[in-house]
Scaffold this motif. Sequence first.
Motif, PDB file in Angstrom:
ATOM      1  N   GLU A   1       0.616  -1.218  -0.526  1.00  0.00           N
ATOM      2  CA  GLU A   1       0.120  -0.221   0.150  1.00  0.00           C
ATOM      3  C   GLU A   1       1.169   1.209  -0.138  1.00  0.00           C
ATOM      4  OE1 GLU A   1      -1.972  -0.880   3.321  1.00  0.00           O
ATOM      5  OE2 GLU A   1      -4.191  -1.573   1.593  1.00  0.00           O
ATOM      6  N   ASN A   2       1.902   1.607   0.520  1.00  0.00           N
ATOM      7  CA  ASN A   2       3.157   2.023   0.956  1.00  0.00           C
ATOM      8  C   ASN A   2       3.119   2.613  -0.754  1.00  0.00           C
ATOM      9  OD1 ASN A   2       3.122   2.432   3.719  1.00  0.00           O
ATOM     10  ND2 ASN A   2       4.190   2.469   4.176  1.00  0.00           N
ATOM     11  N   ALA A   3       3.769   1.727  -1.211  1.00  0.00           N
ATOM     12  CA  ALA A   3       4.202   1.696  -2.739  1.00  0.00           C
ATOM     13  C   ALA A   3       3.557   2.163  -3.868  1.00  0.00           C
ATOM     14  CB  ALA A   3       4.799   0.137  -2.605  1.00  0.00           C
ATOM     15  N   TRP A   4       2.502   1.817  -3.370  1.00  0.00           N
ATOM     16  CA  TRP A   4       1.160   2.303  -4.544  1.00  0.00           C
ATOM     17  C   TRP A   4       0.386   3.978  -3.475  1.00  0.00           C
ATOM     18  CZ3 TRP A   4       0.466   0.752  -8.783  1.00  0.00           C
ATOM     19  CH2 TRP A   4       0.656  -0.421  -9.209  1.00  0.00           C
ATOM     20  N   ASN A   5       0.900   4.037  -2.315  1.00  0.00           N
ATOM     21  CA  ASN A   5       1.014   5.469  -1.830  1.00  0.00           C
ATOM     22  C   ASN A   5       1.965   6.823  -2.986  1.00  0.00           C
ATOM     23  OD1 ASN A   5      -1.676   4.562  -0.833  1.00  0.00           O
ATOM     24  ND2 ASN A   5      -0.706   4.797   1.069  1.00  0.00           N
ATOM     25  N   ASN A   6       2.456   5.898  -2.804  1.00  0.00           N
ATOM     26  CA  ASN A   6       4.406   6.617  -2.673  1.00  0.00           C
ATOM     27  C   ASN A   6       4.138   7.447  -4.416  1.00  0.00           C
ATOM     28  OD1 ASN A   6       5.026   6.968  -0.876  1.00  0.00           O
ATOM     29  ND2 ASN A   6       6.280   5.453  -1.016  1.00  0.00           N
ATOM     30  N   ALA A   7       3.435   6.155  -5.553  1.00  0.00           N
ATOM     31  CA  ALA A   7       3.391   5.937  -6.781  1.00  0.00           C
ATOM     32  C   ALA A   7       2.433   7.293  -7.712  1.00  0.00           C
ATOM     33  CB  ALA A   7       2.841   4.872  -7.381  1.00  0.00           C
ATOM     34  N   MET A   8       1.184   7.127  -6.581  1.00  0.00           N
ATOM     35  CA  MET A   8       0.186   7.884  -7.511  1.00  0.00           C
ATOM     36  C   MET A   8       0.427   9.757  -7.566  1.00  0.00           C
ATOM     37  SD  MET A   8      -2.209   6.148  -7.427  1.00  0.00           S
ATOM     38  CE  MET A   8      -1.807   4.432  -7.080  1.00  0.00           C
ATOM     39  N   PRO A   9       0.759  10.508  -7.477  1.00  0.00           N
ATOM     40  CA  PRO A   9       1.678  11.571  -7.968  1.00  0.00           C
ATOM     41  C   PRO A   9       2.260  11.300  -9.504  1.00  0.00           C
ATOM     42  CG  PRO A   9       2.352  11.691  -5.946  1.00  0.00           C
ATOM     43  CD  PRO A   9       2.060   9.463  -5.952  1.00  0.00           C
ATOM     44  N   TRP A  10       2.777  10.112  -9.408  1.00  0.00           N
ATOM     45  CA  TRP A  10       3.528  10.515 -10.854  1.00  0.00           C
ATOM     46  C   TRP A  10       3.169  10.064 -11.465  1.00  0.00           C
ATOM     47  CZ3 TRP A  10       6.490   6.858  -6.956  1.00  0.00           C
ATOM     48  CH2 TRP A  10       7.290   7.289  -5.626  1.00  0.00           C
ATOM     49  N   ILE A  11       1.828   9.176 -11.623  1.00  0.00           N
ATOM     50  CA  ILE A  11       0.571   8.605 -12.885  1.00  0.00           C
ATOM     51  C   ILE A  11      -0.545   9.430 -12.715  1.00  0.00           C
ATOM     52  CG2 ILE A  11       2.167   6.325 -12.962  1.00  0.00           C
ATOM     53  CD1 ILE A  11      -0.137   5.641 -10.967  1.00  0.00           C
ATOM     54  N   GLN A  12      -0.510  10.919 -12.176  1.00  0.00           N
ATOM     55  CA  GLN A  12      -2.008  11.373 -12.505  1.00  0.00           C
ATOM     56  C   GLN A  12      -2.170  12.105 -13.830  1.00  0.00           C
ATOM     57  OE1 GLN A  12      -1.079  15.367 -10.464  1.00  0.00           O
ATOM     58  NE2 GLN A  12      -1.703  14.152  -8.033  1.00  0.00           N
ATOM     59  N   ASP A  13      -1.705  11.605 -14.605  1.00  0.00           N
ATOM     60  CA  ASP A  13      -1.635  11.702 -16.050  1.00  0.00           C
ATOM     61  C   ASP A  13      -2.400  10.206 -16.577  1.00  0.00           C
ATOM     62  OD1 ASP A  13       0.828  10.149 -16.199  1.00  0.00           O
ATOM     63  OD2 ASP A  13       1.526  11.014 -17.622  1.00  0.00           O
ATOM     64  N   ILE A  14      -2.981   9.078 -16.092  1.00  0.00           N
ATOM     65  CA  ILE A  14      -3.453   7.857 -16.486  1.00  0.00           C
ATOM     66  C   ILE A  14      -4.884   7.576 -15.674  1.00  0.00           C
ATOM     67  CG2 ILE A  14      -2.840   5.341 -16.804  1.00  0.00           C
ATOM     68  CD1 ILE A  14       0.296   5.875 -16.836  1.00  0.00           C
ATOM     69  N   ASP A  15      -5.709   7.436 -16.007  1.00  0.00           N
ATOM     70  CA  ASP A  15      -6.909   6.921 -16.129  1.00  0.00           C
ATOM     71  C   ASP A  15      -7.132   6.489 -14.454  1.00  0.00           C
ATOM     72  OD1 ASP A  15      -9.756   6.160 -15.463  1.00  0.00           O
ATOM     73  OD2 ASP A  15     -10.091   5.398 -17.554  1.00  0.00           O
ATOM     74  N   PRO A  16      -7.929   6.677 -13.874  1.00  0.00           N
ATOM     75  CA  PRO A  16      -7.526   6.835 -12.773  1.00  0.00           C
ATOM     76  C   PRO A  16      -8.267   5.341 -12.576  1.00  0.00           C
ATOM     77  CG  PRO A  16      -8.063   9.106 -12.236  1.00  0.00           C
ATOM     78  CD  PRO A  16      -7.880   8.627 -13.940  1.00  0.00           C
ATOM     79  N   ALA A  17      -9.303   5.338 -13.105  1.00  0.00           N
ATOM     80  CA  ALA A  17     -10.368   3.233 -13.589  1.00  0.00           C
ATOM     81  C   ALA A  17      -8.846   2.953 -13.789  1.00  0.00           C
ATOM     82  CB  ALA A  17     -11.696   4.286 -13.633  1.00  0.00           C
ATOM     83  N   PHE A  18      -8.688   2.575 -14.485  1.00  0.00           N
ATOM     84  CA  PHE A  18      -7.241   2.182 -15.309  1.00  0.00           C
ATOM     85  C   PHE A  18      -6.782   1.679 -14.507  1.00  0.00           C
ATOM     86  CE2 PHE A  18      -3.538   1.535 -17.134  1.00  0.00           C
ATOM     87  CZ  PHE A  18      -3.898   0.216 -18.110  1.00  0.00           C
TER      88      PHE A  18
END
Length: 150
Positions: free
Chosen positions: A112-129
Amino acid sequence: MNKSELNRITQELLRRSGSSVTVEMDTYFPGGRLIGGKYVMHSHRVTMYTEVIRQQCLQLFGSLESFNAYYAVVFAHELGHSMDLKLTELCDRMDGTVDEWDQKQIALQIEENAWNNAMPWIQDIDPAFIRVIVDRSLEAYRDELAPEIA
């Protein structure tokens, strides 16, 4: 799967994250498990398994149309491990306990930490995807804990 495009995605996500991790590409994770990427803390290295990622993308979405975005999400997750300031402490805690329940909870927290850290770097990808990928990746960890929670 265009290797130069994967390199471009890799470099862009390294830039966004500020990570100094070393990145390698391979085709398959040793041992046959469907693991798309692996972060090794002691060498500060990420290995991306491109053929496994291709297979995962096909299994989850039925085509390779979104392969580049899928690769980016998986790589961002591995970068998330590399940038986790609590990873050493969590790994030490996991190694230091013989309680399976605690080990499973810590393993889930690491992911979960890894996913939380990753989110700001992939904001240009569809959140549902992204949500489909995250939910699938955490499913096994959550399923192991579910009988104990219920």
